[in-house]
Design an enzyme around this catalytic site. Structure first.
Site, PDB file in Angstrom:
ATOM      1  N   LEU A   1       0.851  -1.191   0.000  1.00 30.06           N
ATOM      2  CA  LEU A   1       0.000   0.000   0.000  1.00 30.06           C
ATOM      3  C   LEU A   1       0.889   1.243   0.000  1.00 30.06           C
ATOM      4  CD1 LEU A   1      -2.724  -0.983   2.680  1.00 30.06           C
ATOM      5  CD2 LEU A   1      -2.441  -1.798   0.328  1.00 30.06           C
TER       6      LEU A   1
ATOM      7  N   VAL B   1       9.051   6.388  -0.473  1.00 32.19           N
ATOM      8  CA  VAL B   1      10.460   6.014  -0.295  1.00 32.19           C
ATOM      9  C   VAL B   1      10.580   4.569   0.199  1.00 32.19           C
ATOM     10  CG1 VAL B   1      12.556   6.536   1.013  1.00 32.19           C
ATOM     11  CG2 VAL B   1      11.142   8.391   0.141  1.00 32.19           C
ATOM     12  N   VAL B   2       9.899   4.240   1.286  1.00 34.21           N
ATOM     13  CA  VAL B   2      10.055   2.905   1.868  1.00 34.21           C
ATOM     14  C   VAL B   2       9.306   1.852   1.040  1.00 34.21           C
ATOM     15  CG1 VAL B   2       9.722   1.493   3.939  1.00 34.21           C
ATOM     16  CG2 VAL B   2      10.391   3.888   4.167  1.00 34.21           C
TER      17      VAL B   2
ATOM     18  N   LYS C   1      -1.553   5.803  -6.530  1.00 34.76           N
ATOM     19  CA  LYS C   1      -2.215   6.596  -7.570  1.00 34.76           C
ATOM     20  C   LYS C   1      -1.212   7.262  -8.510  1.00 34.76           C
ATOM     21  CE  LYS C   1      -3.345  10.431  -4.455  1.00 34.76           C
ATOM     22  NZ  LYS C   1      -3.805  10.152  -3.135  1.00 34.76           N
TER      23      LYS C   1
ATOM     24  N   LYS D   1       4.801   4.345  12.740  1.00 36.97           N
ATOM     25  CA  LYS D   1       4.933   4.376  14.211  1.00 36.97           C
ATOM     26  C   LYS D   1       3.827   5.170  14.897  1.00 36.97           C
ATOM     27  CE  LYS D   1       8.277   5.592  12.404  1.00 36.97           C
ATOM     28  NZ  LYS D   1       8.574   5.830  10.977  1.00 36.97           N
TER      29      LYS D   1
ATOM     30  N   GLY E   1      14.214   2.083  11.890  1.00 36.47           N
ATOM     31  CA  GLY E   1      14.432   1.676  10.502  1.00 36.47           C
ATOM     32  C   GLY E   1      14.928   0.256  10.323  1.00 36.47           C
TER      33      GLY E   1
ATOM     34  N   ILE F   1      17.249  -1.392  11.878  1.00 34.24           N
ATOM     35  CA  ILE F   1      17.802  -2.100  13.051  1.00 34.24           C
ATOM     36  C   ILE F   1      16.771  -3.099  13.568  1.00 34.24           C
ATOM     37  CG2 ILE F   1      18.627  -1.823  15.422  1.00 34.24           C
ATOM     38  CD1 ILE F   1      19.477   1.015  14.742  1.00 34.24           C
TER      39      ILE F   1
ATOM     40  N   GLU G   1      11.358  16.810   7.153  1.00 31.18           N
ATOM     41  CA  GLU G   1      10.231  17.218   6.308  1.00 31.18           C
ATOM     42  C   GLU G   1      10.183  18.749   6.234  1.00 31.18           C
ATOM     43  OE1 GLU G   1       7.864  14.877   5.291  1.00 31.18           O
ATOM     44  OE2 GLU G   1       8.877  13.234   6.308  1.00 31.18           O
TER      45      GLU G   1
ATOM     46  N   LYS H   1       8.043   5.859  18.926  1.00 35.88           N
ATOM     47  CA  LYS H   1       8.939   4.693  18.949  1.00 35.88           C
ATOM     48  C   LYS H   1       9.181   4.240  20.384  1.00 35.88           C
ATOM     49  CE  LYS H   1      11.105   6.151  14.609  1.00 35.88           C
ATOM     50  NZ  LYS H   1      12.129   6.997  13.997  1.00 35.88           N
TER      51      LYS H   1
END
Ligand code: HSE
Length: 425
Positions: free
Chosen positions: A9, A13-14, A45, A105, A134, A136, A190, A205
């Site tokens: 979904l 980036v990830v 999209k 998170k 990330g 780890i 950001e 986290k």
């Protein structure tokens, strides 16, 4: 060979990093894990993005029903971030009997109990390795590598943006605003950096890690939070002279049955293993009563590092016949008495004072009257009549130090309480 259908979904980036690893390492995973992972659907999209990554247009859709209605999709991996529609899509996926994988998170820390309830209905599993630090493998370390331990404390550098900013402030003497600009240009921070620099990301986290460590729900509203936007380079430099390195730490402890959890900038002795963690790297330092200290270090963000954790979760979810159920209560309102709010610490304090007789003795008197014991005092000689005086206290309670500083702020000769930074050992 076991064939497992997966839906992705989002291809940000990830999501893109995850797609790339699953594509490039398909045969490697099949050979080594005995699982043939088939990406059956990508919810995205932005068709240009899908094309750029070489995704077969036939599997790209904007309709979540295509994911939910495909009985051959066993694992749904989500990369949206934010609460909605991620929460709804994942709850519906779980209710449809699928397992979910998420790096989200904020959503996970706030809605874990709802996801777990949906998973119990559908029989799927919750996988969230990528939600903390990330690439780890800290989640799996806590859940699958420390069963013979009571975890007593966690200290983590779990936000790469703030670690990058503080490392540059410390190493190059550049001020906060300039470092933040560079962090934004590099894509770490950001355009609205609040979640990172004000400690929200680290708080989410901390909630997830502490809940796993102490086997009880540690909700975000039980976590003290302070960011780094007020940190001055001069305090980093004064701290260095005292042998300290400044980090944004996620700290939690479980002592005498009570959990305390907090996120704030903290001075660490320069020799502490976490002090050497620089730039955008993350590290988590865990103490277990059997294993003693463990430290895990690595990249806390980025397409392939975070994709690595997501793919590990997909392989885990795909290979399991029965998924882990968390036996401790996630849903009930936590009992506030199980949490310590007035924690103890050592403190670094910088006061700006008038350089005239009697000022220091009046300040020392207030500390003494409040039962605050001083470990060191340094006055910085200056050209002007206003000078910085740096105090480091022995361990004392947060409520006590705040009361003492409120009184000190009213003393004649004290211009302002310019900094209050906790010191961890
Ligand atoms: N924004 C985070 C960081 C990465 O700077 O570490 C994702 O949690």
């Amino acid at each position: 060979m076991k064939k497992v259908g997966v839906a992705l979904l989002g291809l940000g980036v990830v999501g893109g990093g995850t797609y790339t690893i699953l594509r490039d390492k398909h045969d490697y995973i099949a050979e080594n894990e005995g699982i043939d992972i088939e990406i059956r659907c990508v919810l995205e999209k932005n068709l240009d993005r899908a094309r750029e990554l070489g995704v077969d247009p036939a599997i790209v859709t904007t309709d979540i029903e295509r994911v939910l209605g495909d009985p051959d999709i066993a694992v749904v991996a989500e990369f949206f971030g934010g609460i909605e529609p991620a929460r709804t899509f994942l709850i519906r996926s779980l209710e449809a009997g699928k397992s979910i994988v998420t790096a989200n998170k904020e959503m996970f820390s706030k809605h874990w109990h709802e996801l777990e309830a949906a998973a119990q209905k559908g029989g799927g599993g919750l996988y969230f390795e990528a939600s903390c630090a990330g690439g780890i493998p800290i989640i799996r370390t806590l859940t699958d590598g420390m069963q013979g331990n009571a975890v007593t404390s966690i200290k983590g550098i779990v936000n790469g943006t703030t670690n990058y900013i503080l490392s540059r402030m410390s190493d190059e003497g550049v001020d906060y605003a300039a470092c933040l600009k560079d962090a934004q240009a590099l894509g770490y921070a950001e355009a609205d950096p609040t979640a990172d620099v004000e400690g929200f990301d680290a708080m989410y986290k901390n909630s997830i890690l502490s809940s796993l460590a102490y086997k009880r729900r540690v909700p975000v509203d039980m976590i003290y939070r302070e960011g780094i936007s007020h940190i001055a380079v001069e305090d980093i430099n004064y701290g260095k002279e005292l042998g300290y390195t400044l980090k944004l730490l996620a700290v939690s402890k479980c002592q005498g049955g009570k959990v305390e959890a907090r996120v704030h900038p903290a001075f660490l002795p320069a020799g502490h293993p976490l002090s050497g963690v620089k730039g955008s790297f993350n590290a988590v330092f865990v103490h277990g009563d059997s294993v003693d200290d463990i430290m895990l270090y690595g990249r806390g963000a980025g397409a392939l590092p975070t994709g690595s954790a997501i793919v590990s979760d997909i392989v885990f979810a795909a290979g399991k016949c029965a998924h882990r159920r968390f036996p401790w209560e996630l849903g009930s309102e936590p009992d506030a008495s199980a949490f310590a709010s007035d924690f103890s610490s050592r403190y670094y304090i910088r006061l700006m004072v008038s350089d005239e007789e009697g000022t220091l003795s009046r300040i020392a008197g207030v500390f003494g009257n409040n039962g605050v014991s001083l470990a060191s005092v340094v006055q910085k000689e200056a050209e002007s009549s206003e000078v910085a005086v740096i105090f480091v206290t022995h361990e004392t309670r947060e409520s006590v130090i705040k009361k003492a500083l409120a009184e000190i702020g009213q003393l004649s000769g004290v211009d302002k309480v310019a900094a209050l930074i906790r010191v961890e050992e």
